[in-house]
Structures are given as structure tokens and as C-alpha cells.
Write a protein that holds these residues in place. Sequence first.
Motif, short mmCIF file in Angstrom:
data_model
loop_
_atom_site.label_atom_id
_atom_site.label_comp_id
_atom_site.label_asym_id
_atom_site.label_seq_id
_atom_site.Cartn_x
_atom_site.Cartn_y
_atom_site.Cartn_z
N ALA A 183 -2.65 3.43 0.54
CA ALA A 183 -3.06 4.65 0.54
C ALA A 183 -4.06 4.97 1.40
CB ALA A 183 -3.94 4.63 -0.88
N LEU A 184 -4.27 6.36 1.58
CA LEU A 184 -5.05 7.07 2.46
C LEU A 184 -6.50 7.29 1.82
CD1 LEU A 184 -2.95 9.03 4.88
CD2 LEU A 184 -3.73 6.73 5.22
N ILE A 202 3.68 -2.19 -2.24
CA ILE A 202 4.38 -1.31 -1.96
C ILE A 202 4.04 -0.51 -0.69
CG2 ILE A 202 5.17 0.95 -3.01
CD1 ILE A 202 3.84 -0.01 -5.60
N VAL A 203 4.98 -0.08 0.10
CA VAL A 203 4.76 0.57 1.44
C VAL A 203 5.55 1.75 1.17
CG1 VAL A 203 4.02 -1.33 2.81
CG2 VAL A 203 6.51 -0.81 2.70
N GLY A 207 5.89 9.75 6.60
CA GLY A 207 5.32 11.06 6.80
C GLY A 207 4.33 11.39 5.44
N SER A 208 4.96 11.22 4.28
CA SER A 208 4.17 11.46 3.00
C SER A 208 3.70 10.25 2.49
CB SER A 208 5.15 12.24 2.13
OG SER A 208 6.37 11.46 1.89
N GLY A 209 3.69 8.96 2.89
CA GLY A 209 3.55 7.72 2.34
C GLY A 209 4.10 7.43 0.99
N VAL A 210 3.69 6.67 -0.08
CA VAL A 210 4.07 6.32 -1.20
C VAL A 210 3.99 7.59 -2.34
CG1 VAL A 210 3.93 4.73 -3.23
CG2 VAL A 210 3.65 3.94 -0.96
N ASP A 219 -1.88 -1.47 -9.06
CA ASP A 219 -3.07 -1.93 -9.87
C ASP A 219 -4.15 -1.80 -8.83
OD1 ASP A 219 -2.16 -3.33 -12.30
OD2 ASP A 219 -1.07 -4.70 -10.90
N LYS A 220 -3.85 -2.09 -7.43
CA LYS A 220 -5.02 -1.79 -6.41
C LYS A 220 -4.30 -0.98 -5.26
CE LYS A 220 -8.09 -4.75 -7.48
NZ LYS A 220 -7.61 -5.67 -8.68
N ARG A 221 -5.25 0.12 -4.84
CA ARG A 221 -4.84 0.62 -3.54
C ARG A 221 -5.44 0.27 -2.55
NH1 ARG A 221 -4.65 7.14 -5.54
NH2 ARG A 221 -3.34 6.91 -7.50
N VAL A 222 -5.00 -0.05 -1.49
CA VAL A 222 -5.65 -0.46 -0.26
C VAL A 222 -5.13 0.27 1.01
CG1 VAL A 222 -5.41 -2.84 -0.90
CG2 VAL A 222 -3.62 -2.11 0.26
#
Length: 248
Positions: A183-184, A202-203, A207-210, A219-222
Motif C-alpha cells: 500500500a502507499l 498480496i501485490v 496502476g491502481s494497486g491492490v 492484517d498488515k499494510r506495508v
Amino acid sequence: MESIITSVKNTKVKNWKKLHTRKGRENTNTFLIEGFHIVEEAFLSGWTMKELIIQEGVSLPTWVNDIPVTVVKDTIFTTISQTDAPQGIAAVVSMRELFAIKQSPVLIVDAVQDPGNLGTIIRTADAAGFSEVILGEGTVDAFNHKVIRATQGSLFHIPIRIARLEEEIASLKKAGFEIWVTALEDAFHYTEVKPKLKTGLIVGNEGSGVRTQIMELADKRVTIPIYGKAESLNVSVASGILMYYLRS
């Protein structure tokens, strides 16, 4: 070995060309590969070859035993080839039916559409020792010829399957996996989070990401920091960084 095929109207040639499309592959549960390295990797990895296609004048590989072989004129091979510099060898390969493995780490791909990106991601997942790659809705077909080429044979080394991501993520969490997502915003610097014993990554789309509904299941955004002026990293590069971090 059969007699040489010389006409593009031959039924076999027509059937091979159908494998250039996703529909054609799904209808027959087979796909077409070409090039000495890719064909040999499929053979050495135990995938079932229904037929080997050899351009007239090209030597058969030494490992060919009871695989049916069809010889074609160079003009015919050019017709079925999807590469700029055909090597004169191709094969029709059966797809494999795969089931959930649930061994860590697992890569989950959400709507990656560029064949080169997906192929590189699969190749990196193989190199990083991931147990499987799960492809969600909107992701390019793993048996697309450009994906196969970009994997450089890794397609045959690591289980790759298509699934509904909502169901897969729920199943992995039930099995004790912690799910990370790229995530951004509202995300941890990836080095601030320590991988658990069981982790799924998850990737997402170039262009729009997940997708939001998939991201909310994690559980975690990195995030991976950008130190220069680039807006973002290529998804295959970002995936590689995170996959190797999970293996550290």
C-alpha cells in the motif's frame, strides 16, 4: 514421427494456433511453449507433453523418448511461433490441476495485467522459495506466451493457480497465516514489520494497486520508501524486494 506438415490448413496447425488465445487454452486444458530451454524445463519438471513440434532440419533433443513428435516446414513453424527468433522447437503441454498447499510463504497476485511483470514475479517467487502463487481476478493468464518466456522456466517449478482471493485469504488466515499487502498510504515501512512463521503477501495492479476490498482483508499494510522522484516502483521490483525480505 509423422510425415512433414506443409499446409497451414492442416487441422493440427489450426489447433496449435488456437492455443495462442486464453479461450483456446482453457477449452483444451493445454498450452503451447517454445524454445529449447523452456521445453526442456517443462520436461525435466515432469509436466505432461502431449506433442513435440519440430521444424524440419532441427535436431531432436536427446531426452525425447515416447513423446509424439510432429515435423513441420519452416513456414508452418513461423505461423505457430510467437517469438521474434523461433528456435524450431515447440510443445503442447497439459495444464495441471492444483490444490491449496498452505505452506509459507504464499504470494497472492491481484489483477497484475502486464505479462512481463507477472512472469518476472513468478520467476522471483520461485527464486525466493515461495510455496505457491495464487492469481486473482483480472490477472493476466499465466499460460500467456509472454508470461511463460518471462518466467524462464519457473512456471514449471512453482505451483500457480487461479482462485477467488477473498476465499483464499480467509482460508489462509484460518490456517494461521498473517496477510501482508502492499500500500502507499497508512502503511508501515516494510522493515518495521517482522514476518510471522506463516505469511502471505498480496501485490496488486500496476496502476491502481491492490483493490480496496482485498486490501481490507489484510492484517498488515506495508510500503517500500521512495527516495528519489519516481512516483512508484514497478510491481515486479516491489514484489521482489518484499519476497526476499519475507525470507530473511
